[in-house]
Scaffold this motif. Structure first.
Motif, PDB file in Angstrom:
ATOM      1  N   TYR A 160      13.484  27.478 -50.621  1.00 24.75           N
ATOM      2  CA  TYR A 160      12.935  26.469 -49.713  1.00 24.75           C
ATOM      3  C   TYR A 160      13.801  25.214 -49.698  1.00 24.75           C
ATOM      4  CZ  TYR A 160       8.651  28.624 -48.036  1.00 24.75           C
ATOM      5  OH  TYR A 160       7.755  29.418 -47.364  1.00 24.75           O
ATOM      6  N   TRP A 161      14.277  24.790 -50.847  1.00 23.78           N
ATOM      7  CA  TRP A 161      15.138  23.614 -50.884  1.00 23.78           C
ATOM      8  C   TRP A 161      16.419  23.874 -50.085  1.00 23.78           C
ATOM      9  CZ3 TRP A 161      15.180  18.793 -50.838  1.00 23.78           C
ATOM     10  CH2 TRP A 161      16.274  18.021 -51.228  1.00 23.78           C
ATOM     11  N   ALA A 162      17.000  25.059 -50.244  1.00 23.78           N
ATOM     12  CA  ALA A 162      18.200  25.404 -49.474  1.00 23.78           C
ATOM     13  C   ALA A 162      17.894  25.412 -47.978  1.00 23.78           C
ATOM     14  CB  ALA A 162      18.731  26.770 -49.919  1.00 23.78           C
ATOM     15  N   GLY A 163      16.718  25.913 -47.616  1.00 26.26           N
ATOM     16  CA  GLY A 163      16.342  25.940 -46.206  1.00 26.26           C
ATOM     17  C   GLY A 163      16.164  24.554 -45.615  1.00 26.26           C
ATOM     18  N   PHE A 164      15.505  23.674 -46.347  1.00 25.52           N
ATOM     19  CA  PHE A 164      15.342  22.299 -45.874  1.00 25.52           C
ATOM     20  C   PHE A 164      16.702  21.614 -45.743  1.00 25.52           C
ATOM     21  CE2 PHE A 164      10.932  22.538 -47.833  1.00 25.52           C
ATOM     22  CZ  PHE A 164      10.267  22.496 -46.611  1.00 25.52           C
ATOM     23  N   LYS A 165      17.581  21.818 -46.719  1.00 19.97           N
ATOM     24  CA  LYS A 165      18.907  21.192 -46.662  1.00 19.97           C
ATOM     25  C   LYS A 165      19.711  21.706 -45.460  1.00 19.97           C
ATOM     26  CE  LYS A 165      20.473  21.983 -50.819  1.00 19.97           C
ATOM     27  NZ  LYS A 165      21.456  21.943 -51.936  1.00 19.97           N
ATOM     28  N   LYS A 166      19.596  22.998 -45.183  1.00 16.10           N
ATOM     29  CA  LYS A 166      20.343  23.553 -44.042  1.00 16.10           C
ATOM     30  C   LYS A 166      19.864  22.927 -42.735  1.00 16.10           C
ATOM     31  CE  LYS A 166      22.078  27.863 -42.082  1.00 16.10           C
ATOM     32  NZ  LYS A 166      23.492  27.555 -42.406  1.00 16.10           N
ATOM     33  N   TYR A 167      18.554  22.810 -42.569  1.00 19.03           N
ATOM     34  CA  TYR A 167      18.025  22.172 -41.363  1.00 19.03           C
ATOM     35  C   TYR A 167      18.461  20.710 -41.273  1.00 19.03           C
ATOM     36  CZ  TYR A 167      14.976  24.969 -38.346  1.00 19.03           C
ATOM     37  OH  TYR A 167      14.493  25.824 -37.373  1.00 19.03           O
ATOM     38  N   HIS A 168      18.520  20.043 -42.410  1.00 14.46           N
ATOM     39  CA  HIS A 168      18.961  18.647 -42.430  1.00 14.46           C
ATOM     40  C   HIS A 168      20.436  18.545 -42.043  1.00 14.46           C
ATOM     41  CE1 HIS A 168      20.107  14.743 -44.352  1.00 14.46           C
ATOM     42  NE2 HIS A 168      18.940  14.383 -43.861  1.00 14.46           N
ATOM     43  N   ASP A 169      21.251  19.447 -42.593  1.00 15.78           N
ATOM     44  CA  ASP A 169      22.677  19.449 -42.284  1.00 15.78           C
ATOM     45  C   ASP A 169      22.927  19.709 -40.797  1.00 15.78           C
ATOM     46  OD1 ASP A 169      23.222  18.979 -44.939  1.00 15.78           O
ATOM     47  OD2 ASP A 169      23.752  21.064 -45.400  1.00 15.78           O
ATOM     48  N   LEU A 170      22.057  20.514 -40.191  1.00 15.38           N
ATOM     49  CA  LEU A 170      22.203  20.836 -38.769  1.00 15.38           C
ATOM     50  C   LEU A 170      21.613  19.760 -37.859  1.00 15.38           C
ATOM     51  CD1 LEU A 170      21.276  24.643 -38.888  1.00 15.38           C
ATOM     52  CD2 LEU A 170      23.543  23.668 -38.435  1.00 15.38           C
ATOM     53  N   GLY A 171      20.997  18.742 -38.467  1.00 15.40           N
ATOM     54  CA  GLY A 171      20.407  17.669 -37.684  1.00 15.40           C
ATOM     55  C   GLY A 171      19.056  18.003 -37.078  1.00 15.40           C
ATOM     56  N   LYS A 172      18.435  19.080 -37.536  1.00 14.55           N
ATOM     57  CA  LYS A 172      17.130  19.479 -37.008  1.00 14.55           C
ATOM     58  C   LYS A 172      15.997  18.662 -37.615  1.00 14.55           C
ATOM     59  CE  LYS A 172      18.398  24.267 -35.866  1.00 14.55           C
ATOM     60  NZ  LYS A 172      17.930  24.305 -34.461  1.00 14.55           N
ATOM     61  N   ILE A 173      16.208  18.088 -38.795  1.00 20.81           N
ATOM     62  CA  ILE A 173      15.247  17.170 -39.414  1.00 20.81           C
ATOM     63  C   ILE A 173      16.009  15.950 -39.913  1.00 20.81           C
ATOM     64  CG2 ILE A 173      13.509  18.895 -40.067  1.00 20.81           C
ATOM     65  CD1 ILE A 173      14.737  18.951 -42.880  1.00 20.81           C
ATOM     66  N   SER A 174      15.330  14.820 -39.954  1.00 18.99           N
ATOM     67  CA  SER A 174      16.012  13.574 -40.322  1.00 18.99           C
ATOM     68  C   SER A 174      15.820  13.205 -41.788  1.00 18.99           C
ATOM     69  CB  SER A 174      15.506  12.424 -39.442  1.00 18.99           C
ATOM     70  OG  SER A 174      14.101  12.251 -39.612  1.00 18.99           O
ATOM     71  N   GLN A 175      14.838  13.814 -42.465  1.00 19.18           N
ATOM     72  CA  GLN A 175      14.637  13.528 -43.880  1.00 19.18           C
ATOM     73  C   GLN A 175      14.312  14.810 -44.613  1.00 19.18           C
ATOM     74  OE1 GLN A 175      11.141  10.933 -43.950  1.00 19.18           O
ATOM     75  NE2 GLN A 175       9.831  12.692 -44.420  1.00 19.18           N
ATOM     76  N   LEU A 176      14.547  14.785 -45.919  1.00 27.62           N
ATOM     77  CA  LEU A 176      14.260  15.935 -46.779  1.00 27.62           C
ATOM     78  C   LEU A 176      12.968  15.697 -47.549  1.00 27.62           C
ATOM     79  CD1 LEU A 176      17.876  16.478 -48.107  1.00 27.62           C
ATOM     80  CD2 LEU A 176      16.568  18.158 -46.784  1.00 27.62           C
ATOM     81  N   PRO A 177      12.223  16.741 -47.859  1.00 20.72           N
ATOM     82  CA  PRO A 177      10.981  16.561 -48.617  1.00 20.72           C
ATOM     83  C   PRO A 177      11.240  16.384 -50.103  1.00 20.72           C
ATOM     84  CG  PRO A 177      11.324  18.879 -48.199  1.00 20.72           C
ATOM     85  CD  PRO A 177      12.441  18.150 -47.485  1.00 20.72           C
ATOM     86  N   VAL A 178      10.279  15.818 -50.776  1.00 20.24           N
ATOM     87  CA  VAL A 178      10.276  15.757 -52.239  1.00 20.24           C
ATOM     88  C   VAL A 178       9.671  17.068 -52.740  1.00 20.24           C
ATOM     89  CG1 VAL A 178       9.333  14.573 -54.263  1.00 20.24           C
ATOM     90  CG2 VAL A 178      10.084  13.251 -52.264  1.00 20.24           C
ATOM     91  N   MET A 179      10.397  17.780 -53.589  1.00 22.88           N
ATOM     92  CA  MET A 179       9.980  19.104 -54.045  1.00 22.88           C
ATOM     93  C   MET A 179       9.124  18.981 -55.311  1.00 22.88           C
ATOM     94  SD  MET A 179      11.439  20.993 -51.730  1.00 22.88           S
ATOM     95  CE  MET A 179      11.500  22.674 -52.323  1.00 22.88           C
ATOM     96  N   MET A 180       7.914  19.537 -55.227  1.00 22.39           N
ATOM     97  CA  MET A 180       6.937  19.453 -56.313  1.00 22.39           C
ATOM     98  C   MET A 180       6.579  20.879 -56.762  1.00 22.39           C
ATOM     99  SD  MET A 180       6.457  16.106 -56.461  1.00 22.39           S
ATOM    100  CE  MET A 180       4.870  15.777 -57.252  1.00 22.39           C
ATOM    101  N   GLY A 181       7.125  21.313 -57.893  1.00 22.17           N
ATOM    102  CA  GLY A 181       6.906  22.669 -58.382  1.00 22.17           C
ATOM    103  C   GLY A 181       5.932  22.695 -59.545  1.00 22.17           C
TER     104      GLY A 181
END
Length: 355
Positions: free
Chosen positions: A197-218
């Motif tokens: 999930y972290w890799a997925g969020f980062k990929k979307y961020h790198d592509l400009g699809k999201i402007s911020q990343l979430p805080v990951m709570m495991g």
């Protein structure tokens, strides 16, 4: 028509058109608002969503990774796919192997797998070996088999295609919300899912699809919390069988997700997990397996500790369907719900109901 994550996100995965996609139309699971849960957590303006992965074809998030891992095994010419499992991986492995016309071999800890999951692997036709040991020992055996015989494809989360497939859950969340959540709560067992999930969020961020990343709570179970304790747990124990793992294969990925996002990995007790498990069913109408409820138990704990800010948007992953573990459902439900035996007689039932 929706035809699974590999086709849905083919532009992000980038495989050739003739790639042998093995799919059961996994993914596209609902993001359910949890209004009653949000209202009782004591955080002003909190929005809580449940990503209900129990509605995947074999009833868990494992299908997201398995579609890609088995497709790649087919592409590479493997004859058999093999995994170690506490349950959900075995079901997904066997189902997708059958779909691909490959053999499947599952190695499980004896007596440590919920019957709902074992029944799936049996029905899908897997060859099953039970060992007198735990999941970590089973995984070591599977690693060895994969190294010795290249006709075998290991499809545990050490397989990079598993992680790539599971990234799709993050993309679906962002597509549904139009952004990333402020915080993302997830159970942690073998730790492949938080890594993905972290890799997925980062990929979307790198592509400009999201402007911020979430805080990951495991969140790990108290009796199986090696990352929290800082060392492997030789004999992990918890009611949450899906995260009963003492030495996670993706340990480093989990800590990277925590550290890079400014997040937190903690533990919750079995009582916390079962409380959240019951709460989701009774108050939100969502039936998940106990391990899934670790994410919601973690949210409850985080709110009590002041780790969740007012007006936040949070997502909790529910990794598996409640029917995966019927024994615990009956045990918990019987304690909390009135259940009586009456004659098949209208007057007796009316008398009992007071009507």
């Amino acid at each position: 028509m929706y035809t699974g994550i590999l086709n849905q996100y083919q532009d992000l995965y980038g495989f050739a058109e003739d790639y042998p996609v093995v799919s059961l139309h996994e993914g596209n699971t609902p993001l359910i608002p949890a209004l009653r849960l949000a209202n009782c957590l004591g955080v002003e303006g909190l929005k809580v969503y449940l990503k209900y992965e129990g509605l995947n074809p074999t009833g868990s998030f494992k299908d997201r990774g398995m579609t890609y891992a088995v497709s790649q095994a087919k592409f590479d010419g493997a004859e058999t796919v093999v995994c170690a499992s506490t349950g959900n991986t075995s079901a997904a492995c066997a189902a997708y192997a059958t779909r691909a016309r490959l053999k499947s071999l599952v190695i499980i800890p004896e007596g440590k797998i919920a019957l709902g999951k074992l029944s799936q692997a049996l029905m899908y036709g897997a060859s099953i070996i039970e060992i007198a040991g735990n999941f970590d020992q089973a995984l070591n055996i599977v690693r060895m088999l994969g190294e010795r015989d290249k006709r075998l494809a290991v499809v545990n989360s050490i397989n990079p295609y598993r992680i790539l497939g599971q990234q799709s859950g993050a993309w679906e969340i962002c597509d549904a919300l139009g952004k990333a959540p402020d915080q993302f709560f997830i159970p942690v067992g073998n730790a492949g899912n938080i890594t993905a999930y972290w890799a997925g969020f980062k990929k979307y961020h790198d592509l400009g699809k999201i402007s911020q990343l979430p805080v990951m709570m495991g969140y790990q179970a108290e009796g199986a919390a090696p990352i929290v304790r800082g060392h492997a747990v030789e004999h992990p124990e918890t009611v949450a069988t899906a995260i009963r793992i003492g030495n996670p294969a993706s340990w480093q990925g989990a800590t990277d997700a925590r550290d890079q996002s400014g997040g937190h990995i903690d533990l919750v007790t079995d009582a916390d997990i079962l409380g959240a498990y019951s709460c989701l069913a009774r108050h939100e109408g969502v039936f998940c397996e106990p391990a899934s409820a670790a994410s919601v138990a973690g949210l409850m704990k985080a709110c009590a500790e002041g780790r969740v800010k007012p007006h936040s948007t949070v997502v909790c992953i529910l990794t598996g369907n409640g029917l995966k573990d019927p024994d615990n459902a009956v045990l918990v439900g019987t304690k909390e719900v009135a259940r009586v035996s009456l004659p098949a007689d209208e007057s007796a039932i009316c008398e009992y109901l007071g009507v």
